[in-house]
Design an enzyme around this catalytic site. Structure first.
Site, short mmCIF file in Angstrom:
data_model
loop_
_atom_site.label_atom_id
_atom_site.label_comp_id
_atom_site.label_asym_id
_atom_site.label_seq_id
_atom_site.Cartn_x
_atom_site.Cartn_y
_atom_site.Cartn_z
N VAL A 54 43.23 41.52 42.79
CA VAL A 54 42.51 41.24 41.56
C VAL A 54 41.00 41.41 41.69
O VAL A 54 40.30 41.51 40.67
CB VAL A 54 42.87 39.81 41.07
CG1 VAL A 54 42.14 38.76 41.88
CG2 VAL A 54 42.59 39.66 39.58
N TYR A 55 40.47 41.46 42.90
CA TYR A 55 39.02 41.60 43.07
C TYR A 55 38.56 42.96 42.53
O TYR A 55 38.92 44.01 43.06
CB TYR A 55 38.62 41.48 44.54
CG TYR A 55 38.87 40.12 45.17
CD1 TYR A 55 39.08 38.98 44.39
CD2 TYR A 55 38.89 39.96 46.54
CE1 TYR A 55 39.32 37.74 44.96
CE2 TYR A 55 39.12 38.73 47.13
CZ TYR A 55 39.33 37.62 46.33
OH TYR A 55 39.56 36.39 46.92
N SER A 56 37.79 42.90 41.47
CA SER A 56 37.31 44.10 40.79
C SER A 56 38.46 45.05 40.46
O SER A 56 38.35 46.27 40.55
CB SER A 56 36.25 44.84 41.63
OG SER A 56 35.14 44.01 41.85
N SER A 57 39.61 44.46 40.08
CA SER A 57 40.79 45.22 39.65
C SER A 57 41.22 46.26 40.67
O SER A 57 41.55 47.40 40.33
CB SER A 57 40.52 45.89 38.29
OG SER A 57 40.21 44.93 37.31
#
Length: 341
Positions: A54-57
């Site tokens: 999920v970090y920066s998609s």
């Protein structure tokens, strides 16, 4: 840099783990600069890198992949799943359907054939733990994942997960990733003793309390602006009594660090990795300057006298702001669960 065993696995990791949340759109969008920071951390001796889908998609995982080209075998690589990765309601959570799909996405983004540590980013009250552990066990047997772990799980769920794994023949969580710092000490009362009891490693996130212990938050000074504060305002909103109290105590801790001949950053990180239950502290630099200010903490040893003075400022087991715990139990979030109909 020294190494420690990750729980009972025998895998050796450094007491500083490089967190990759700030590489990409959430922090530093310059891939080349982010790669330089990662390489400097590895050259300094760090062998442990943690990221999440999920970090920066997914961009963070892609940056990590670029940085680890030619170095993958020397790094213990961890990532996580749970958060939403799209508009489809099944593109998130802890279900078998999503786990089996998303692990392949992470492997592709990371440019690797295996993940050393695959972690459930948050507990999902609505999903049977056996559903999650069963899928993760299949990934271990398939060779896509070496070990599995949890992140920000309540103590009772950590215990339940161990019980489910034993009774149903599943792979067990070998580590937990909770928030822990001089300002966020709630896990000292339950999570850390539980992890010790079950021989689980602990890789704690936010040792600088989301920047509160970086030196930028001081009374009488203009408070720094950050994307993180905009994303999780409850941890920084100065109208909240808990955050007002944090600012007061940060001042006291900063004075204590100065009197002890170290930076507040060094004292904060050393405090975390000196707890006997903690394997590694996840540092999350956005820039080279931030990384350099944190690397030296690995060599700092806090005396018992200094630890006693820290305890006097922030009592053990204390969370000054409940929002810093990283997780709100459903029993507290939903009033209906506390009231008979």
């Amino acid at each position: 840099m020294e190494t420690r065993s990750l729980g009972g696995t025998g895998v050796q990791v450094t007491p500083l783990c490089l967190g990759a949340m700030m590489f990409g759109g959430w922090g530093n969008p310059d891939h080349d600069d982010s790669i330089r920071v990662i390489h400097r951390a590895l050259d300094a001796g760090i062998n442990f890198v943690d990221t999440a889908d999920v970090y920066s998609s997914g961009e963070s995982e892609e940056i990590v992949a670029k940085a680890l080209k030619g170095r993958r075998d020397r790094v213990v690589l961890a990532t996580k799943f749970h958060g939403s990765m799209g508009e489809n309601p099944n593109q998130k959570g802890n279900s078998r359907r999503w786990i089996l799909e998303e692990v392949d996405n992470s492997l592709r983004r990371l440019g690797t054939d295996w993940i050393d540590l695959y972690q459930v980013h948050r507990w999902d009250h609505w999903i049977d733990l056996d559903e999650t552990l069963g899928a993760l066990s299949d990934l271990v047997r398939a060779g896509k994942v070496r070990y599995i772990g949890s992140s920000t799980f309540p103590a009772h769920v950590i215990v339940e997960a161990q019980w489910v794994a034993e009774r149903r023949g599943r792979e067990r969580f070998v580590c937990e990733q909770p928030p822990y710092s001089m300002l966020v000490r709630g896990i000292e009362a339950d999570v850390l003793p539980v992890c010790e009891q079950h021989r689980m490693g602990v890789i704690s996130w936010s040792p600088l309390a989301g920047g509160w212990l970086s030196g930028g938050y001081r009374k009488g000074q203009e408070l720094p602006q950050s994307r993180r504060a905009a994303r999780i305002p409850q941890r920084y909103d100065m109208s909240l009594p808990g955050n007002q109290r944090k600012l007061e105590l940060v001042d006291q801790l900063a004075v204590l660090a100065e009197e002890s001949g170290m930076s507040l950053i060094e004292m904060a990180i050393a405090f975390v990795i000196q707890h006997p239950a903690v394997t590694s502290a996840i540092i999350g630099p956005r820039t080279m300057e931030q990384l350099e200010s944190q690397l030296t903490a690995a060599d700092v040893k806090l005396s018992d006298k200094l630890l006693d003075r820290i305890d006097a400022i922030v009592p053990p087991g204390t969370n000054l702001n409940p929002g810093d715990a990283g997780f709100t139990p459903l029993a507290l979030a939903d009033p209906r669960r506390r009231r008979r109909g």
